[in-house]
Write an enzyme that holds these catalytic residues in place. Structure first.
Site, mmCIF file in Angstrom:
data_model
loop_
_atom_site.group_PDB
_atom_site.id
_atom_site.type_symbol
_atom_site.label_atom_id
_atom_site.label_comp_id
_atom_site.label_asym_id
_atom_site.label_seq_id
_atom_site.Cartn_x
_atom_site.Cartn_y
_atom_site.Cartn_z
ATOM 1 N N GLY A 101 37.640 21.012 23.891
ATOM 2 C CA GLY A 101 38.903 20.957 23.167
ATOM 3 C C GLY A 101 38.634 21.266 21.709
ATOM 4 O O GLY A 101 37.505 21.103 21.231
ATOM 5 N N GLY A 150 36.855 19.777 27.393
ATOM 6 C CA GLY A 150 38.172 20.320 27.724
ATOM 7 C C GLY A 150 38.139 21.452 28.737
ATOM 8 O O GLY A 150 39.079 21.632 29.506
ATOM 9 N N GLU A 173 30.644 14.185 24.987
ATOM 10 C CA GLU A 173 31.494 13.499 23.997
ATOM 11 C C GLU A 173 30.889 12.240 23.380
ATOM 12 O O GLU A 173 31.269 11.881 22.261
ATOM 13 C CB GLU A 173 32.858 13.154 24.614
ATOM 14 C CG GLU A 173 33.754 14.360 24.879
ATOM 15 C CD GLU A 173 33.563 14.973 26.267
ATOM 16 O OE1 GLU A 173 32.594 14.602 26.961
ATOM 17 O OE2 GLU A 173 34.395 15.810 26.655
ATOM 18 N N ASP A 181 36.608 12.627 28.392
ATOM 19 C CA ASP A 181 38.030 12.525 28.746
ATOM 20 C C ASP A 181 38.417 13.636 29.731
ATOM 21 O O ASP A 181 37.621 13.994 30.589
ATOM 22 C CB ASP A 181 38.891 12.509 27.468
ATOM 23 C CG ASP A 181 38.821 13.799 26.678
ATOM 24 O OD1 ASP A 181 37.886 14.598 26.886
ATOM 25 O OD2 ASP A 181 39.720 14.032 25.840
HETATM 26 C C1 QUE Z 1 30.282 17.434 21.748
HETATM 27 C C2 QUE Z 1 31.559 17.769 22.082
HETATM 28 C C3 QUE Z 1 32.115 19.000 21.710
HETATM 29 C C4 QUE Z 1 31.324 19.879 20.965
HETATM 30 C C5 QUE Z 1 30.020 19.546 20.635
HETATM 31 C C6 QUE Z 1 29.515 18.324 21.037
HETATM 32 C C7 QUE Z 1 33.463 19.381 22.036
HETATM 33 C C8 QUE Z 1 33.913 20.638 21.575
HETATM 34 C C9 QUE Z 1 33.078 21.495 20.841
HETATM 35 C C10 QUE Z 1 33.488 22.789 20.351
HETATM 36 C C11 QUE Z 1 32.706 23.906 20.581
HETATM 37 C C12 QUE Z 1 33.078 25.159 20.101
HETATM 38 C C13 QUE Z 1 34.212 25.296 19.348
HETATM 39 C C14 QUE Z 1 34.999 24.170 19.093
HETATM 40 C C15 QUE Z 1 34.632 22.932 19.588
HETATM 41 O O1 QUE Z 1 31.809 21.095 20.569
HETATM 42 O O2 QUE Z 1 34.199 18.623 22.703
HETATM 43 O O3 QUE Z 1 36.112 24.344 18.365
HETATM 44 O O4 QUE Z 1 34.589 26.511 18.843
HETATM 45 O O5 QUE Z 1 35.169 21.021 21.873
HETATM 46 O O6 QUE Z 1 28.237 17.980 20.720
HETATM 47 O O7 QUE Z 1 32.318 16.908 22.779
#
Ligand code: QUE
Length: 387
Positions: A101, A150, A173, A181
């Site tokens: 997400g 997500g 997470e 989640d």
């Molecule tokens: C743990 C996470 C997430 C994460 C890194 C973690 C996560 C998540 C992202 C993410 C990755 C690329 C993107 C972005 C978000 O990284 O939930 O916007 O471009 O969405 O160590 O839970």
């Protein structure tokens, strides 16, 4: 004479169509606004197939509120449309299905912009996750590439999930002060033994065939066959999706990817992660004393102590819940995370400053009380999610 006139008119309209296509592609080419590119492409194709393409390849197709708001009503409409025989979801580019997400936008929405994204995003995302779990139309997720958080919620609740050698799965997470989640409380405790609890607490990544052997994917195919799979599915009646996927799956199996790489550790996973508290899990790993156990302890000590305790409780409760009940519980949890410290610190350390050195508060598991944990499960009153 009449046919010549028709031919000329057709030629003229053909030229017009070409010109208009040229102009529209040019306007895209020279546009500097990222919003000119659609973040998700929703297509109802001619032959009774519908396709969702997550289209933010530079952001690893991370799911934002705008995408959720486009996918949900279309999915509802397609599922009610008898001419739609199959629904497919994939990610643009060759790196990711969906990396998670857009948690950065959620954190910024709470701390900087003071907008409604923190409330709205989780509500709309979980509503979508639940819909995916209750569709009547066959729904196939091509999870070719990174599939985390997500992205797992967009795939795992559907009946068909196709992994490739490029698939990387994780629920990471607890490393950003959140919890697994998107229905993690429902699907993780239903994996073999204590595997789901292990994956949830450590955020360990599974790759390739392991994703299917763990039960996260239903099928495994080589990535160079994914386009053939997609074509076969889009041209199918939607009645033999399982057979089509079984055939590709069988064709792609190789002697080198027949066994689950965590199999040698399953006994230790089941022993150590069956403790009913985080303190108990730490004690079991310390008693185990093996290199494997030491490396798990090292990984767990980097995670948010609050997230670990909340996650274990989530999976214990979710094991006995329906997907609907679980997602309604997770919404309460998500809103409590917005009131605390660790989520914002996790986003800072992992996605903003990227120093990978989160300073959790409280810093030790012994400082997180039962009542600190129980707070995440309390009713939000009129703000509760009702699916
Ligand atoms: C743990 C996470 C997430 C994460 C890194 C973690 C996560 C998540 C992202 C993410 C990755 C690329 C993107 C972005 C978000 O990284 O939930 O916007 O471009 O969405 O160590 O839970």
């Amino acid at each position: 004479m009449k046919s010549l006139r028709t031919a000329l008119r057709n030629r003229a309209s053909f030229r017009l169509a070409l010109l208009s296509r040229h102009l529209s592609s040019e306007s895209k080419m020279f546009s500097t606004s990222p919003s000119a590119e659609e973040d998700v492409i929703m297509e109802k194709l001619a032959n009774g197939a519908a396709r969702i393409t997550l289209n933010r390849p530079k952001a690893l197709n991370a799911l934002n509120l705008s995408m959720v708001k486009k996918i949900y009503p279309n999915l509802k409409q397609w599922d009610a449309d008898p001419t739609v025989r199959i629904i497919l979801i994939k990610g643009a580019g060759d790196k990711a299905f969906c990396a998670g997400g857009d948690v950065r936008a959620v954190a910024d929405g709470k701390k900087i912009h003071h907008n409604s994204i923190p409330e709205e995003f989780f509500k709309e995302e979980y509503r979508l996750n639940y819909t995916i779990g209750t569709l009547k139309t066959p729904y196939v997720a091509l999870i070719d590439g990174i599939t985390m958080g997500g992205g797992v919620g967009l795939s795992v609740h559907g009946p068909y999930r196709v992994a490739t050698e490029r698939t990387v799965f994780a629920m990471p997470e607890t490393g950003i002060g959140l919890f697994p989640d998107v229905g993690g409380g429902y699907f993780l405790p239903r994996l073999s033994g204590k595997l789901g609890i292990y994956l949830a607490l450590t955020g360990v990544r599974l790759k390739g065939r392991d994703v299917q052997l763990a039960g996260v994917a239903t099928h495994y195919v080589a990535s160079d066959k994914v386009l053939d799979v997609e074509t076969a599915l889009l041209n199918s009646s939607g009645k033999n999706v399982g057979d089509i996927l079984d055939r590709f799956h069988q064709e792609c199996l190789r002697p080198e990817n027949q066994s689950f790489s965590l199999q040698p550790f399953m006994e230790q996973i089941n022993d150590c992660f069956s403790a009913s508290t985080i303190e108990g899990i730490f004690k079991s790993l310390e008693n185990d004393g093996s290199d494997w156990a030491k490396s798990q302890l090292k990984a767990l000590k980097k995670m948010s102590p609050t997230s670990m305790k909340v996650t274990l409780r989530q999976l214990q409760l979710g094991a006995k819940m329906s997907l609907k009940e679980d997602l309604e519980m997770e919404y309460r949890m998500s809103q409590q995370c917005m009131e605390g410290h660790d989520f914002f610190e996790g986003i800072r350390a992992v996605l903003v400053d990227r120093d990978q050195q989160p300073r959790w508060s409280p810093p030790h598991i012994s400082d997180v009380s039962d009542s600190d944990v129980e707070r995440f499960f309390q009713s939000l009153g009129s703000k509760d999610l009702h699916l």
